[in-house]
Design an enzyme around this catalytic site. Structure first.
Site, PDB file in Angstrom:
ATOM      1  N   HIS A 110       0.843  -1.210   0.000  1.00  0.00           N
ATOM      2  CA  HIS A 110       0.000   0.000   0.000  1.00  0.00           C
ATOM      3  C   HIS A 110       0.874   1.254   0.000  1.00  0.00           C
ATOM      4  CE1 HIS A 110      -3.472   2.573   1.304  1.00  0.00           C
ATOM      5  NE2 HIS A 110      -2.497   3.248   1.894  1.00  0.00           N
ATOM      6  N   GLU A 111       1.848   1.294   0.908  1.00  0.00           N
ATOM      7  CA  GLU A 111       2.699   2.479   1.019  1.00  0.00           C
ATOM      8  C   GLU A 111       3.543   2.683  -0.237  1.00  0.00           C
ATOM      9  OE1 GLU A 111       2.395   4.623   3.279  1.00  0.00           O
ATOM     10  OE2 GLU A 111       1.102   3.484   4.608  1.00  0.00           O
ATOM     11  N   HIS A 117       1.679   4.346  -3.032  1.00  0.00           N
ATOM     12  CA  HIS A 117       1.642   5.806  -2.985  1.00  0.00           C
ATOM     13  C   HIS A 117       2.878   6.412  -3.654  1.00  0.00           C
ATOM     14  CE1 HIS A 117      -1.971   6.220  -0.769  1.00  0.00           C
ATOM     15  NE2 HIS A 117      -1.516   5.769   0.387  1.00  0.00           N
ATOM     16  N   HIS A 155      -5.404   7.273  -2.613  1.00  0.00           N
ATOM     17  CA  HIS A 155      -6.334   6.323  -2.018  1.00  0.00           C
ATOM     18  C   HIS A 155      -7.504   6.037  -2.958  1.00  0.00           C
ATOM     19  CE1 HIS A 155      -4.592   7.494   2.081  1.00  0.00           C
ATOM     20  NE2 HIS A 155      -4.253   6.241   1.836  1.00  0.00           N
ATOM     21  N   CYS A 163      -9.939  -2.440  -2.382  1.00  0.00           N
ATOM     22  CA  CYS A 163      -8.680  -2.374  -3.121  1.00  0.00           C
ATOM     23  C   CYS A 163      -7.523  -2.211  -2.147  1.00  0.00           C
ATOM     24  CB  CYS A 163      -8.745  -1.188  -4.093  1.00  0.00           C
ATOM     25  SG  CYS A 163      -7.201  -0.754  -4.932  1.00  0.00           S
ATOM     26  N   CYS A 222      -7.412  -2.862  -7.531  1.00  0.00           N
ATOM     27  CA  CYS A 222      -8.580  -2.873  -8.399  1.00  0.00           C
ATOM     28  C   CYS A 222      -8.151  -2.488  -9.824  1.00  0.00           C
ATOM     29  CB  CYS A 222      -9.634  -1.906  -7.867  1.00  0.00           C
ATOM     30  SG  CYS A 222      -9.273  -0.155  -8.185  1.00  0.00           S
ATOM     31  N   CYS A 254      -6.645   1.182 -10.154  1.00  0.00           N
ATOM     32  CA  CYS A 254      -5.307   1.367  -9.581  1.00  0.00           C
ATOM     33  C   CYS A 254      -4.280   0.491 -10.286  1.00  0.00           C
ATOM     34  CB  CYS A 254      -5.336   1.051  -8.087  1.00  0.00           C
ATOM     35  SG  CYS A 254      -6.361   2.200  -7.118  1.00  0.00           S
TER      36      CYS A 254
END
Length: 357
Positions: free
Chosen positions: A254-255, A258, A264, A270, A289, A292
């Site tokens: 996740h990080e 970014h 987000h 997602c 998803c 993204c």
């Protein structure tokens, strides 16, 4: 609180269709299928190659592979950030595609990662290499908290030591490797961003491509056992359970997402959904998803089926050693099988990895 200090701002330059749904009195404005498909559109390119790619992601969006966001609490991140969104076109306008001279993702351990921690780093490296398919993931030598000069405090509620995340970010800005797409620091100690905050799971600077996050609150023992007397450099990694590894892999990817300019997600359940608390983070899907995923594929130009297949190998244990605790990855492995099967049935495997001529 989580992600509020990431320096991430989301904007929208079009009116998106939404549908109000209610869960235990919580009103959540769910995106319609039409708005999701609109978010996938690429209006800047008209070549046949990009039209083929777009059709692939549209088919994925129309499939049953991806679910809507699951809202269960009025404190959920999505309830309080319903208007935030980033379409594929938005991302294209703001993101500089990775240049060839920046060839790797760097993971910077902070503090003592000997013993179980060394295994955790190895497993994270393997998972991230599969997730960010085609990019080398390097584990840097651990650095001590003393060397960073990071301010520490004892949290008034947990009585555990915390590191000031902004100090770590400042250090990473100065020491970031020139060949790195991004550098993310990991620690087993809790974090806080400023004195008025109780804690933060992670913090990042997208401008500099650096971030830090903590695994402390992802362990099973954080809230149940007395605080460890070791406070900073002597604090060692807890036993790496399947749940800790699962949570660590999700938060790390996740990080890093970014760092590729992906904000987000508000469209599907997602990997890039925001989260304000651990329960919401646990509900977050490990997969990107279609909206993204399209952003990441545009940056890295990987073949979708090859990437999914490599992640499946990790979940099944063929990319790691026999000691890897993978029980929490079983459901994701089954989902990956369905995703690979879907792509192969559509005969899309070789199309999406090709660069336009």
């Amino acid at each position: 609180m989580y992600n509020s200090l990431h320096g991430i701002t989301c904007s929208c330059d079009m009116n998106m269709q939404m549908m109000d749904t209610e869960c235990d009195g919580i009103v959540f404005r769910k995106r319609s299928k039409a708005s999701k498909l609109m978010a996938l559109r690429d209006t800047s390119k008209t070549s046949r190659h990009y039209r083929i790619i777009e059709s692939i992601f549209v088919s994925m969006c129309n499939s049953k592979l991806f679910n809507d966001i699951d809202v269960q609490d009025e404190n959920d991140w999505i309830v309080n950030h319903q208007s935030d969104e980033q379409t594929f076109n938005d991302w294209c306008k703001s993101y500089n595609v990775v240049k060839s001279n920046k060839s790797r993702i760097c993971i910077q351990p902070i503090g003592d990662f000997s013993g179980p921690g060394q295994k955790l780093l190895s497993w994270l490296q393997s998972y991230c290499s599969a997730y960010y398919f085609g990019i080398k993931v390097a584990i840097l030598p651990p650095i001590s908290i003393t060397k960073i000069g990071c301010k520490c405090r004892i949290n008034s509620e947990t009585r555990r030591c915390q590191l000031r995340a902004t100090d770590i970010i400042d250090h990473l800005k100065l020491t970031r490797k020139p060949h790195a797409i991004c550098t993310v620091a990991v620690t087993m100690l809790d974090l806080y961003p400023k004195e008025s905050w109780n804690f933060v799971f992670g913090l990042a600077s997208l401008t500099y491509g650096v971030g830090v996050f903590s695994f402390a609150r992802y362990t099973d023992t954080f809230y149940r056992t007395p605080p460890n007397k070791d406070t900073t450099d002597n604090y060692t990694c807890a036993e790496v359970t399947a749940k800790l590894l699962w949570r660590a892999c999700k938060v790390m990817t996740h990080e890093i997402g970014h760092m590729f300019g992906i904000k987000h997600c508000v469209y599907h359940n997602c990997a890039m959904n925001g989260s304000n608390h651990l329960a919401e983070s646990d509900r977050r899907a490990p997969s990107l998803c279609p909206i993204c995923l399209r952003k990441l594929q545009e940056a890295l130009k990987f073949d979708l089926a090859d990437r999914y297949g490599t992640l499946l190998k990790f979940c099944e244990g063929s990319l790691t050693d026999s000691q890897t605790p993978l029980s929490e990855f079983a459901e994701y492995g089954e989902w990956l099988k369905k995703a690979v099967s879907f792509l192969e049935s559509k005969q899309y495997k070789t199309q999406v990895g090709r660069r336009p001529r």
